[in-house]
Write an enzyme that holds these catalytic residues in place. Structure first.
Site, short mmCIF file in Angstrom:
data_model
loop_
_atom_site.label_atom_id
_atom_site.label_comp_id
_atom_site.label_asym_id
_atom_site.label_seq_id
_atom_site.Cartn_x
_atom_site.Cartn_y
_atom_site.Cartn_z
CB CYS A 230 -0.90 0.01 1.23
SG CYS A 230 -2.11 -1.33 1.26
CD GLU B 58 -1.96 3.69 3.72
OE1 GLU B 58 -3.12 3.90 4.08
OE2 GLU B 58 -1.67 3.03 2.69
CB CYS C 267 -5.79 -1.85 4.60
SG CYS C 267 -4.05 -2.30 4.47
#
Length: 213
Positions: free
Chosen positions: A33, A35, A67
Site C-alpha cells: 500500500c 502507506e 487497511c
C-alpha cells in the site's frame, strides 16, 4: 492513492518538517500500500520517528483510512505515530493505538530461546546442569525453548525460573560451581570462549532453568 509521512527534520534546531510521499501503483496481483511505500521512502531518507501519516485517494476520494495490514505495520514499527482518518464528522487525527486497540504483537507470541552448544545436552537432560551464565543475551522468567545447536538441532521445552544480574568479578565460587566451573576464577576464561570481548567488570546474568516434564 498517495501517502505523506511527516517526520521531524534531521536538524531539530531549525524546526522544519520533512514530508515523504509514497504511491500505490494498483495491480491485480497485489502489492504494498502507499502507506508502506511512504514509510520506506522516509526510512531511506534517514527518518527514524515519523509523527503523522495520511493517505489520500484520487478521483475525489479524499482522505482514506489505512487497511488492517497497514495498521498492524504502524503498530509494530511506529507505535507513537498518528494517522489522519476520515469520519462522519470530517477528518480526525488518531494515534495508532486507537485504530488498532488490540494489535497482534509478533514478539509477544514467540517463545524465547535459550541456546546451548550441543555438548551441554547430556547434562541438561540428566539434570546435572540447571544454570547458565549469559552476557548481553536478554532472557526473562517464563517458558523457554532450550535449543542445542548442532547439525541435527535439538529443542527441549523448558522454563527459566530465575535471572540474577551480577558483575562477573563478584560471582562466588559456589555460584561458579553451579554452572560447572571449578571456581570463580575459571569463569572469565571459560565464558570468553563464548563472549570474546567479556571483561571482569562486565555484568552477566545467572540464569536458572528447568525442563518441562
Amino acid at each position: 492513492m498517495s501517502v505523506r509521512a511527516i517526520c521531524p527534520t534531521m536538524r531539530p534546531a531549525e524546526r522544519w518538517k520533512c514530508v515523504h510521499v509514497g504511491l500505490n501503483l494498483y495491480h491485480f496481483t497485489g502489492g504494498p500500500c502507499a502507506e508502506l511505500v511512504a514509510l520506506a521512502v522516509a526510512r531511506a531518507a534517514g527518518a527514524r520517528a515519523p509523527r503523522l501519516i495520511v493517505a489520500v485517494g484520487d478521483a475525489g476520494r479524499g482522505v482514506l483510512g489505512p487497511c488492517g495490514r497497514d495498521r498492524q505495520v504502524l503498530a509494530d514499527y511506529y507505535p507513537g505515530i498518528h494517522v489522519i482518518v476520515p469520519t462522519d464528522e470530517g477528518t480526525r487525527i488518531e494515534p495508532t493505538a486507537a485504530l488498532l486497540p488490540q494489535p497482534f504483537q509478533w514478539e509477544n507470541q514467540q517463545v524465547q530461546r535459550l541456546r546451548f552448544r550441543a555438548t551441554h545436552l547430556p547434562a541438561v537432560r540428566d539434570g546435572s546442569k540447571r544454570v547458565t551464565m549469559r552476557f548481553k543475551d536478554p532472557v526473562q522468567v517464563g517458558p523457554a525453548l532450550l535449543v542445542f545447536q548442532s547439525d541435527d538441532e535439538v529443542c527441549l521445552p523448558g522454563r527459566i525460573t530465575s535471572t540474577v544480574a551480577k558483575r562477573l568479578d563478584s560471582i562466588t565460587d559456589d555460584e561458579a560451581r553451579e554452572d560447572g566451573f571449578t571456581s570463580a576464577a575459571d569463569i572469565l576464561p571459560g565464558l570468553r570462549d563464548y563472549y570474546p570481548d567479556l571483561q571482569a567488570g562486565d555484568e552477566i546474568v545467572i540464569v536458572r532453568f528447568d525442563l518441562d516434564e
